[in-house]
Each structure stands twice: as C-alpha cells, then as structure tokens.
Design a protein around this motif. Structure first.
Motif, short mmCIF file in Angstrom:
data_model
loop_
_atom_site.label_atom_id
_atom_site.label_comp_id
_atom_site.label_asym_id
_atom_site.label_seq_id
_atom_site.Cartn_x
_atom_site.Cartn_y
_atom_site.Cartn_z
N ARG A 207 -0.01 2.86 -0.65
CA ARG A 207 1.23 2.29 -1.22
C ARG A 207 2.07 1.61 -0.15
O ARG A 207 2.61 0.51 -0.34
CB ARG A 207 2.04 3.38 -1.92
CG ARG A 207 3.19 2.84 -2.78
CD ARG A 207 3.95 3.97 -3.43
NE ARG A 207 4.92 4.55 -2.51
CZ ARG A 207 5.60 5.67 -2.75
NH1 ARG A 207 5.37 6.36 -3.85
NH2 ARG A 207 6.48 6.13 -1.87
N ALA A 208 2.19 2.27 1.01
CA ALA A 208 2.98 1.70 2.10
C ALA A 208 2.37 0.38 2.58
O ALA A 208 3.08 -0.60 2.83
CB ALA A 208 3.07 2.69 3.26
N LEU A 209 1.06 0.35 2.70
CA LEU A 209 0.39 -0.87 3.17
C LEU A 209 0.51 -1.99 2.14
O LEU A 209 0.72 -3.16 2.50
CB LEU A 209 -1.08 -0.57 3.46
CG LEU A 209 -1.32 0.25 4.74
CD1 LEU A 209 -2.67 0.95 4.70
CD2 LEU A 209 -1.21 -0.64 5.97
N THR A 210 0.39 -1.64 0.87
CA THR A 210 0.53 -2.66 -0.18
C THR A 210 1.92 -3.27 -0.16
O THR A 210 2.09 -4.49 -0.28
CB THR A 210 0.24 -2.05 -1.56
OG1 THR A 210 -1.11 -1.55 -1.57
CG2 THR A 210 0.41 -3.08 -2.66
N GLU A 211 2.93 -2.43 0.01
CA GLU A 211 4.32 -2.92 0.09
C GLU A 211 4.49 -3.89 1.25
O GLU A 211 5.29 -4.82 1.17
CB GLU A 211 5.29 -1.75 0.24
CG GLU A 211 5.52 -0.94 -1.02
CD GLU A 211 6.53 0.16 -0.81
OE1 GLU A 211 7.10 0.25 0.31
OE2 GLU A 211 6.77 0.93 -1.75
N ALA A 212 3.75 -3.67 2.32
CA ALA A 212 3.85 -4.53 3.52
C ALA A 212 2.87 -5.69 3.46
O ALA A 212 2.70 -6.41 4.46
CB ALA A 212 3.61 -3.69 4.77
N SER A 213 2.22 -5.87 2.30
CA SER A 213 1.23 -6.94 2.11
C SER A 213 0.07 -6.82 3.09
O SER A 213 -0.45 -7.82 3.60
CB SER A 213 1.90 -8.32 2.23
OG SER A 213 2.90 -8.47 1.25
N LEU A 214 -0.33 -5.58 3.37
CA LEU A 214 -1.47 -5.31 4.24
C LEU A 214 -2.60 -4.66 3.44
O LEU A 214 -2.35 -3.98 2.44
CB LEU A 214 -1.06 -4.37 5.38
CG LEU A 214 -0.01 -4.91 6.37
CD1 LEU A 214 0.41 -3.81 7.34
CD2 LEU A 214 -0.57 -6.11 7.14
#
Length: 339
Positions: A207-214
C-alpha cells in the motif's frame, strides 16, 4: 486469638476468629476477582490475613467456582524471541489478575498442535491463548464449536476473538520509512504463507509503495520462515542480483538479522549500501554493531487485552489491533548518490 503465624495452613476460619467477623465476610474481602475494598474492616482483615501468613488456595476456590485460575498458552517454540516475549507478557498480565499462565510448545505441525491443546484442556485450564493460529488452522474452529474460551494473539483467522498488532499498518510504516529516505527498489522478506501476519505486513508495504507510485514486483517478495537462516537464504537470492534492492523490509527481526549477516559477507554496509527494517523490535536489535531499525509491537498491551478477553463470559469475535511504532536506527539511511 494471638495473631502469630502457625505451622499449619491458615484457614478463613482462623482469620475470621482473629478479625471478629464471619467466614463469609473474610472470603468476600479476600476474593481477588474483585477490586479490593478500602473500608476499615476490609483493610484490617487483609492485614490480619497477611500477619497470619494466609495463602489463598487457588485450586480449591477454583473448584467452588468451576475455575482453575489457569490459562493455557500455546506457542510454536520458545527459542523464538517473539514467542518468549509474548508468553512473558501474558504471564505478567495473568499474574496481575490473580491467575497463572502455563505454556506449551507445538512446532508448526497441525497434529501436534491439536494434541497439545487437548493436553492443556485436560489440565482444566480456564481458557487458551493461541499464538499459533495459521490461516488454515482447524483448532480455533474446533474450540468455537465446543464453546471453549480461547483468544488468538499476533495472528488471526477472522473468526475467533483476536488481539494483535496492526500488521498492515506496521508493514506500511516500514515501507513508508524507506520511501521517505529515497529508496525506490525495495524488497520484502516475510514469513510463511500460512500466517496472517506475513500477508498483512506485505499488504501494508504494498500500500505504501502504491501510494508513492512505486512497484513491488512479485520477485521482490519472498515468503519464507521466520528464522535467521531463512533471512540469510532470502538475502542470497536478493543481493546477488545485478539490480539488487537498495532496501529490504524484513517482516521479522530474525529475518532482518539473517539478511544483515549475509550482507556483511558481501561487504555490503548497512545504511549506506543497504537499508534494512525489521519487525517486532526484540531487545537484541538495538545492541547489534549496526542497530536495527524495527517496527515495535506493544506485547504488553496485546497480552493484557487477550487475558481480559479470555475472562469475558461472552467474548466477541472481532479483532482488536494495537498500533505499532517504527523505531529508526542506523540500519536505514538514504541510498548512495541521494542527498
């Protein structure tokens, strides 16, 4: 009656005679299921009981109430620091409530778990706290069918009463910390696929990576055991790649230690060359040569809630989650080339 300690066991009758009150009054005052009364009479009775050397017979009082005062705790193994910390927290919580916790280990074998549960029930425990609940574990369902008091800790089956740290939030905090330092190539090493904690921590990181577009590619996620050797094996796979990750979230401190040990063999320096975040914040990790950044789990709060839930007459089946905390240390730093 002379208030002196006797060689024989002191009874409620002895205290009643010394205090000038009825036996039922003494019994009620000394019943530790309730908050201690602060009336003059109650304070005097407790003082006389102490002077006489009275020791409450937990077994006998339990028989009268159909309670034993015992809590059974089932863990896979006590060589795992997390399981030891969890049991110690449960034991403290139980003792502070006038109960006693006994622990049994069962490994990861389903048949062994079932056998140990029956063994605990044969000892008339008032309930069982399970730190072993696999997502495919049939034991909680059997306990529910038999209406036997039980609580799951650290893992969930989405049906039985459960107390845990918020694994999704913990995974999110770990990955967010690495992202904020400037890492974009991040891998996750997590526990067995049969544990809810392993999946929860991966989901939080994703979820954190998706939020950062990673991206979090599937080959950057390794499900393995929760031991140090499992961390070493995962590190061999990740750190020998041409495009190796600059940061690894290891969803258990043992895994993180294993990753760090293998990284040292490759002369990879923690922090500047490779950032590592662990999980649980066991006492050892801040004493390492490079102190480990880790997600701290509030074991005492989890234990206290689990014991209280076990004592409820009709415990609800919802999950209670406590908020974890990220503890930054020197094992994480900005990647080389980023100011």
């Amino acid at each position: 009656m002379d208030v002196n300690k006797s060689e024989r066991a002191v009874t409620l009758k002895d205290i009643a005679e010394a205090s000038g009150v009825s036996i039922s009054t003494v019994s009620r005052i000394l019943d530790d299921r309730y908050p201690p009364s602060q009336t003059e009479n109650a304070v005097r009775v407790r003082r006389i009981a102490e002077q006489l050397g009275y020791r409450r017979n937990v077994y006998a009082s339990g028989l009268r109430r159909r309670e034993s005062g015992l809590i059974g705790v089932l863990v896979p193994r006590l060589t795992d620091a997390v399981m030891s910390l969890m049991f110690e927290a449960i034991e403290r919580a139980a003792r502070s409530r006038g109960m006693f916790a006994i622990v049994s280990t069962c490994g990861d074998d389903a048949d062994s778990q079932a056998e140990v549960v029956e063994s605990l029930l044969d000892r008339n425990v008032d309930g069982i706290i399970l730190a072993t609940a696999r997502v495919d574990d049939a034991i909680p369902e059997r306990l529910r069918q038999r209406r036997l008091p039980h609580v799951l800790v650290l893992r969930s089956d989405n049906a039985s009463p459960t107390v845990t740290g918020d694994d999704v939030l913990g995974g999110y905090l770990a990955a967010r910390h690495l992202i904020d330092l400037g890492h974009t190539n991040i891998a996750v090493v997590t526990g067995p696929t049969f544990t809810s904690s392993a999946h929860g921590r991966v989901n939080g990181a994703r979820r954190a990576l998706t939020e950062a577009s990673l991206d979090l590619p599937n080959d950057n996620i390794i499900f393995t055991g929760y031991g140090i050797e499992a961390g070493e094996d995962a590190a061999k796979e990740l750190l020998n790649r041409e495009n190796r990750p600059t940061a690894i979230f290891a969803a258990n401190d043992n895994l993180a230690i294993g990753v760090a040990h293998y990284a040292a063999q490759l002369d990879i320096k923690l922090g500047p060359d490779l950032s590592i975040v662990g999980y649980n914040d066991i006492p050892l990790v801040e004493k390492l040569s490079v102190p480990l950044t880790s997600v701290r789990v509030p074991f005492d709060h989890i234990a206290e809630k689990a014991v209280d839930m076990l004592r409820e007459e009709n415990p609800h089946s919802a999950t209670t989650s406590f908020i974890p905390t990220l503890i930054p240390r020197k094992s994480t730093a900005r990647p080389r080339g980023k100011s």
